[in-house]
Scaffold this motif. Structure first.
Motif, PDB file in Angstrom:
ATOM      1  N   PRO B 124       0.811  -1.227   0.000  1.00  0.00           N
ATOM      2  CA  PRO B 124       0.000   0.000   0.000  1.00  0.00           C
ATOM      3  C   PRO B 124       0.843   1.275   0.000  1.00  0.00           C
ATOM      4  O   PRO B 124       0.457   2.294  -0.575  1.00  0.00           O
ATOM      5  N   ALA B 125       2.083   1.236   0.588  1.00  0.00           N
ATOM      6  CA  ALA B 125       2.861   2.475   0.726  1.00  0.00           C
ATOM      7  C   ALA B 125       3.706   2.765  -0.512  1.00  0.00           C
ATOM      8  O   ALA B 125       4.394   3.780  -0.574  1.00  0.00           O
ATOM      9  N   VAL B 126       3.688   1.902  -1.530  1.00  0.00           N
ATOM     10  CA  VAL B 126       4.570   2.075  -2.692  1.00  0.00           C
ATOM     11  C   VAL B 126       3.746   2.183  -3.979  1.00  0.00           C
ATOM     12  O   VAL B 126       2.790   1.431  -4.157  1.00  0.00           O
ATOM     13  N   SER B 127       4.148   3.207  -4.822  1.00  0.00           N
ATOM     14  CA  SER B 127       3.465   3.295  -6.110  1.00  0.00           C
ATOM     15  C   SER B 127       4.511   3.188  -7.242  1.00  0.00           C
ATOM     16  O   SER B 127       5.713   3.417  -7.010  1.00  0.00           O
ATOM     17  N   ALA B 128       4.066   2.885  -8.434  1.00  0.00           N
ATOM     18  CA  ALA B 128       4.965   2.747  -9.576  1.00  0.00           C
ATOM     19  C   ALA B 128       5.693   4.060  -9.856  1.00  0.00           C
ATOM     20  O   ALA B 128       6.882   4.082 -10.194  1.00  0.00           O
ATOM     21  N   GLN B 129       4.986   5.193  -9.675  1.00  0.00           N
ATOM     22  CA  GLN B 129       5.577   6.513  -9.941  1.00  0.00           C
ATOM     23  C   GLN B 129       6.747   6.800  -8.986  1.00  0.00           C
ATOM     24  O   GLN B 129       7.807   7.266  -9.403  1.00  0.00           O
ATOM     25  N   GLU B 130       6.509   6.429  -7.703  1.00  0.00           N
ATOM     26  CA  GLU B 130       7.568   6.662  -6.714  1.00  0.00           C
ATOM     27  C   GLU B 130       8.810   5.809  -7.049  1.00  0.00           C
ATOM     28  O   GLU B 130       9.942   6.289  -6.937  1.00  0.00           O
ATOM     29  N   ILE B 131       8.579   4.576  -7.439  1.00  0.00           N
ATOM     30  CA  ILE B 131       9.708   3.706  -7.785  1.00  0.00           C
ATOM     31  C   ILE B 131      10.476   4.277  -8.985  1.00  0.00           C
ATOM     32  O   ILE B 131      11.699   4.318  -9.012  1.00  0.00           O
ATOM     33  N   TRP B 132       9.785   4.799  -9.999  1.00  0.00           N
ATOM     34  CA  TRP B 132      10.421   5.401 -11.187  1.00  0.00           C
ATOM     35  C   TRP B 132      11.270   6.598 -10.790  1.00  0.00           C
ATOM     36  O   TRP B 132      12.421   6.731 -11.226  1.00  0.00           O
ATOM     37  N   VAL B 133      10.712   7.480  -9.953  1.00  0.00           N
ATOM     38  CA  VAL B 133      11.451   8.682  -9.520  1.00  0.00           C
ATOM     39  C   VAL B 133      12.704   8.274  -8.763  1.00  0.00           C
ATOM     40  O   VAL B 133      13.816   8.790  -9.014  1.00  0.00           O
ATOM     41  N   PHE B 134      12.566   7.274  -7.887  1.00  0.00           N
ATOM     42  CA  PHE B 134      13.710   6.824  -7.094  1.00  0.00           C
ATOM     43  C   PHE B 134      14.805   6.236  -8.005  1.00  0.00           C
ATOM     44  O   PHE B 134      15.974   6.608  -7.915  1.00  0.00           O
ATOM     45  N   ALA B 135      14.377   5.320  -8.933  1.00  0.00           N
ATOM     46  CA  ALA B 135      15.351   4.624  -9.789  1.00  0.00           C
ATOM     47  C   ALA B 135      16.040   5.598 -10.730  1.00  0.00           C
ATOM     48  O   ALA B 135      17.267   5.553 -10.890  1.00  0.00           O
ATOM     49  N   SER B 136      15.292   6.532 -11.341  1.00  0.00           N
ATOM     50  CA  SER B 136      15.931   7.449 -12.296  1.00  0.00           C
ATOM     51  C   SER B 136      16.863   8.404 -11.568  1.00  0.00           C
ATOM     52  O   SER B 136      17.947   8.736 -12.084  1.00  0.00           O
ATOM     53  N   GLY B 137      16.497   8.828 -10.349  1.00  0.00           N
ATOM     54  CA  GLY B 137      17.367   9.716  -9.575  1.00  0.00           C
ATOM     55  C   GLY B 137      18.682   9.041  -9.248  1.00  0.00           C
ATOM     56  O   GLY B 137      19.767   9.615  -9.446  1.00  0.00           O
ATOM     57  N   ARG B 138      18.619   7.773  -8.823  1.00  0.00           N
ATOM     58  CA  ARG B 138      19.841   7.049  -8.458  1.00  0.00           C
ATOM     59  C   ARG B 138      20.721   6.836  -9.691  1.00  0.00           C
ATOM     60  O   ARG B 138      21.943   6.962  -9.636  1.00  0.00           O
ATOM     61  N   THR B 139      20.080   6.541 -10.825  1.00  0.00           N
ATOM     62  CA  THR B 139      20.844   6.287 -12.055  1.00  0.00           C
ATOM     63  C   THR B 139      21.585   7.553 -12.488  1.00  0.00           C
ATOM     64  O   THR B 139      22.778   7.517 -12.813  1.00  0.00           O
ATOM     65  N   ALA B 140      20.870   8.693 -12.478  1.00  0.00           N
ATOM     66  CA  ALA B 140      21.490   9.962 -12.884  1.00  0.00           C
ATOM     67  C   ALA B 140      22.662  10.281 -11.967  1.00  0.00           C
ATOM     68  O   ALA B 140      23.740  10.719 -12.421  1.00  0.00           O
ATOM     69  N   MET B 141      22.484  10.042 -10.656  1.00  0.00           N
ATOM     70  CA  MET B 141      23.540  10.346  -9.703  1.00  0.00           C
ATOM     71  C   MET B 141      24.772   9.463  -9.964  1.00  0.00           C
ATOM     72  O   MET B 141      25.910   9.941  -9.972  1.00  0.00           O
ATOM     73  N   THR B 142      24.537   8.191 -10.223  1.00  0.00           N
ATOM     74  CA  THR B 142      25.647   7.258 -10.469  1.00  0.00           C
ATOM     75  C   THR B 142      26.410   7.646 -11.736  1.00  0.00           C
ATOM     76  O   THR B 142      27.643   7.672 -11.755  1.00  0.00           O
ATOM     77  N   LEU B 143      25.681   8.017 -12.811  1.00  0.00           N
ATOM     78  CA  LEU B 143      26.340   8.427 -14.063  1.00  0.00           C
ATOM     79  C   LEU B 143      27.189   9.676 -13.856  1.00  0.00           C
ATOM     80  O   LEU B 143      28.321   9.767 -14.350  1.00  0.00           O
ATOM     81  N   ALA B 144      26.639  10.661 -13.088  1.00  0.00           N
ATOM     82  CA  ALA B 144      27.372  11.909 -12.849  1.00  0.00           C
ATOM     83  C   ALA B 144      28.661  11.620 -12.087  1.00  0.00           C
ATOM     84  O   ALA B 144      29.738  12.153 -12.417  1.00  0.00           O
ATOM     85  N   MET B 145      28.580  10.722 -11.104  1.00  0.00           N
ATOM     86  CA  MET B 145      29.772  10.389 -10.322  1.00  0.00           C
ATOM     87  C   MET B 145      30.812   9.698 -11.210  1.00  0.00           C
ATOM     88  O   MET B 145      32.013   9.972 -11.127  1.00  0.00           O
ATOM     89  N   GLY B 146      30.346   8.819 -12.085  1.00  0.00           N
ATOM     90  CA  GLY B 146      31.248   8.086 -12.977  1.00  0.00           C
ATOM     91  C   GLY B 146      31.966   9.040 -13.921  1.00  0.00           C
ATOM     92  O   GLY B 146      33.172   8.947 -14.133  1.00  0.00           O
ATOM     93  N   TRP B 147      31.252  10.003 -14.497  1.00  0.00           N
ATOM     94  CA  TRP B 147      31.823  10.993 -15.424  1.00  0.00           C
ATOM     95  C   TRP B 147      32.875  11.834 -14.732  1.00  0.00           C
ATOM     96  O   TRP B 147      33.954  12.090 -15.266  1.00  0.00           O
ATOM     97  N   GLU B 148      32.543  12.268 -13.493  1.00  0.00           N
ATOM     98  CA  GLU B 148      33.474  13.098 -12.726  1.00  0.00           C
ATOM     99  C   GLU B 148      34.757  12.331 -12.419  1.00  0.00           C
ATOM    100  O   GLU B 148      35.870  12.840 -12.559  1.00  0.00           O
ATOM    101  N   TRP B 149      34.572  11.040 -12.084  1.00  0.00           N
ATOM    102  CA  TRP B 149      35.731  10.199 -11.770  1.00  0.00           C
ATOM    103  C   TRP B 149      36.604  10.033 -13.018  1.00  0.00           C
ATOM    104  O   TRP B 149      37.822  10.115 -12.956  1.00  0.00           O
ATOM    105  N   THR B 150      35.971   9.852 -14.179  1.00  0.00           N
ATOM    106  CA  THR B 150      36.729   9.680 -15.430  1.00  0.00           C
ATOM    107  C   THR B 150      37.545  10.935 -15.735  1.00  0.00           C
ATOM    108  O   THR B 150      38.738  10.852 -16.071  1.00  0.00           O
ATOM    109  N   LEU B 151      36.902  12.119 -15.615  1.00  0.00           N
ATOM    110  CA  LEU B 151      37.604  13.372 -15.907  1.00  0.00           C
ATOM    111  C   LEU B 151      38.782  13.576 -14.960  1.00  0.00           C
ATOM    112  O   LEU B 151      39.875  13.948 -15.387  1.00  0.00           O
ATOM    113  N   THR B 152      38.564  13.307 -13.675  1.00  0.00           N
ATOM    114  CA  THR B 152      39.627  13.489 -12.686  1.00  0.00           C
ATOM    115  C   THR B 152      40.791  12.544 -12.980  1.00  0.00           C
ATOM    116  O   THR B 152      41.961  12.953 -12.956  1.00  0.00           O
TER     117      THR B 152
END
Lengths: 196, 215
Positions: B124-152
């Motif tokens: 009852p406490a979980v919706s598909a929209q919330e899961i999408w927002v969570f997953a896309s946020g984590r993915t974007a954050m991981t990609l940004a960290m990876g890019w920064e690490w590559t440049l450094t």
């Protein structure tokens, strides 16, 4: 894969692609002609098999270098002819010229290019074998000098045209015709006793 | 003594290499000359005897003995395909029951994931929209960290220092030197491309002249 209707050139394309069966087809097509020519040159079955095997291995391992503009048969016969002549020159020089070089024009040149020994390459067993082939004519061919023997065998038995024989033996066309004419004359002389 | 036909002409007559006129001359001579007729029949007998000789065969197993000495070079793709065929032949089920079991085992991960997703979404406490927002946020954050690490990592590497050196050197050169360097570079590129092309695509086309076949 049925190679029956394919030309040598097409079979070679398959062999170049690594088809084992294409290599076997080329051997199937040429094992008899190549072996026959070599056997009639050296008159020893075991040796002829070794030389034929050497010929096929050389040719099949060098298919990448084969130029399809030319007949495959000319190429394989050329390699067979060279292997046979090399062998005759290196191992049994006495088989080379019982009567001197065919190019010799004076008695001195004949003497310089002759060997006194007779051909001892033929074992009694082989001699019997040639008799079993029915063959005074086989024996007469054997007594020809190698150059004449080669052109006689290639033209009369294998049915190769003059220009191909010239290519196989690396000789001018005129020389091939001269050799075959002289070879026939010698054979007629040797077989005179069979005339009715 | 009459002018008999030469052996050359008689042989050419049998070989049928005379032209029509010459052939007629020879035939008319043969019709009146017993000597030449005899020579011709002798020659014919020799031709027939030679042509009746059989082709001889090597002993059994000749082909296999030759093949032992032949290097059959098959293309890589064909060898990989053959290996795959062989491997699949070994591991693939051979009965309907085997195929049923294999299909079930292969489908298990899909079933497990589907069941998990269904269970999560049924809470009852979980919706598909919330899961999408969570997953896309984590993915974007991981990609940004990876890019920064590559440049450094690149900025601190020897390659970056080397490239900087090249750029400084190029900056200090005049137009003529730069032009020369560009020409050398372009030539090397062209040669490299040709060598690659020659080795990858033209290896089978390399041939030697027939007259120079030798081993």
């Amino acid at each position: 894969m049925d190679y029956g209707k394919l030309s040598d050139q097409d079979v070679i394309l398959y062999a170049r692609k690594g088809r084992d069966s294409a290599f076997r087809e080329l051997i199937r097509r040429y094992e008899r002609p190549v072996f026959s020519v070599i056997y009639r040159m050296v008159r020893n079955r075991e040796l002829a098999e070794d030389l034929a095997q050497e010929t096929f291995i050389k040719v099949l391992n060098a298919l990448d270098r084969y130029n399809p503009k030319y007949k495959f048969s000319s190429w394989i016969f050329k390699i067979a002819h060279n292997a046979t002549l090399d062998h005759l020159r290196k191992k049994q020089p006495e088989t080379l010229s019982l009567e001197g070089s065919p190019h010799a024009e004076t008695q001195d040149q004949v003497d310089a290019t002759s060997f006194a020994a007779v051909d001892n390459a033929e074992s009694p067993e082989d001699y019997t074998h040639s008799k079993e082939l029915g063959s005074e004519i086989e024996a007469a061919i054997q007594r020809l000098r190698p150059e004449y023997r080669a052109v006689i065998v290639l033209w009369h038995i294998e049915g190769r045209p003059y220009d191909e024989i010239a290519e196989i033996m690396d000789l001018p066309l005129g020389t091939v015709k001269t050799y075959i004419h002289r070879g026939r004359n010698e054979l007629r002389g040797m077989l005179q006793h069979l005339r009715h | 003594m009459p002018n008999h036909l030469t052996p050359d002409r008689l042989e050419a007559y049998i070989e049928q290499t005379l032209d029509g006129g010459e052939r007629a001359v020879v035939e008319s001579h043969l019709a009146t000359c017993a000597h030449c007729e005899g020579e011709l029949s002798d020659l014919r007998a020799l031709f027939e005897a030679l042509e009746s000789l059989p082709e001889l065969a090597p002993s059994a197993g000749f082909t296999d003995r030759v093949m032992q000495g032949v290097r059959v070079r098959r293309p890589l793709l064909e060898r990989v395909n053959e290996w795959l065929d062989e491997w699949l032949g070994r591991v693939a089920p051979s009965t309907n029951r085997g195929w049923a079991i294999a299909t079930t085992v292969a489908a298990m991960p899909v079933l497990v994931v589907a069941a998990t997703v269904w269970w999560v979404l049924s809470q009852p406490a979980v919706s598909a929209q919330e899961i999408w927002v969570f997953a896309s946020g984590r993915t974007a954050m991981t990609l940004a960290m990876g890019w920064e690490w590559t440049l450094t990592s690149f900025a601190g590497s020897g390659l970056a220092a080397w490239l900087t050196g090249i750029a400084q050197l190029a900056g200090s050169l005049g137009r003529a030197e730069l032009g020369l360097a560009a020409a050398v570079f372009a030539t090397m590129m062209v040669v490299s491309v040709y060598v690659l092309y020659d080795n990858l695509f033209r290896s089978n086309a390399r041939r030697i002249e027939h007259a120079s076949y030798s081993f």
